[in-house]
Scaffold this motif. Structure first.
Motif: not given
Length: 191
Positions: A99-112, A114-119, A170-176
């Motif tokens: 995670e030290a090499l991906e600091p931004q991934a540690a602060v994003l919620p897991l469902d977001l 996943r949705d981002l990776a899928r998008a 991401l908008l279509a996934s309903g996250y927001w």
């Protein structure tokens, strides 16, 4: 930015050893800068640059066009950096990066995440490639253009379209919707 005169590259492709040596010394500083940003240690960066220069020396005649030189060399350096990182960490895939090499991934919620990776996975390869190089690997737009053999305008256009498509997904996934944000396409609708 790796800029070698086309005449020099063409001479090297035809087997002119003087041109090959000149090309090696011309490419080395740009490859070192790129490797320092791509590799996890300065030793790995040096190793990746040496591999790229060795490949250039051995296989410059196999280049189809002079324009392909920068992208080819940058890809060699990038792949070697990742290979050395996996060896160093004992990891089999980039998904196992600490995670030290991906600091931004540690602060994003897991469902977001996943949705981002899928998008991103749903993007067509030309858009996905530009988005990953620019936003994940943090290359500059000119570096992405050089690596992919595209114009700067093409990179910017593809990046804009890729980001817009990811945003739509991401908008279509309903996250927001969880935060009370309006749905995509629900402009001015009364409740």
């Amino acid at each position: 930015m790796l800029q070698a005169p086309i005449e020099l590259v063409e001479s090297a492709r035809r087997g002119d050893q003087g041109a090959v040596m000149q090309l090696l010394s011309l490419c080395q500083p740009d490859l070192k800068r790129f490797a320092r940003r791509s590799c996890s240690s300065s030793e790995d960066a040096e190793d990746a640059v040496q591999l790229a220069l060795w490949q250039l020396y051995r296989r410059v005649g196999a280049l189809r066009t002079a324009a392909a030189l920068a992208g080819w060399l940058f890809r060699i350096v990038e792949r070697e950096c990742y290979r050395l990182l996996r060896l160093r960490k004992g990891s089999d895939s980039l998904e196992d990066l600490p995670e030290a090499l991906e600091p931004q991934a540690a602060v994003l919620p897991l469902d977001l995440r996943r949705d981002l990776a899928r998008a991103i996975e749903q993007l067509s390869p030309p858009y996905r490639e530009v988005l990953l190089l620019r936003d994940v690997h943090e290359l500059t737009a000119p570096e992405v253009a050089a690596q992919l053999g595209l114009s700067l305008e093409a990179v910017k256009s593809r990046l804009h379209r890729a980001r817009a498509r990811v945003r739509e997904q991401l908008l279509a996934s309903g996250y927001w919707l969880k935060d009370g944000a309006p749905q995509a396409g629900a402009q001015g609708d009364a409740p």
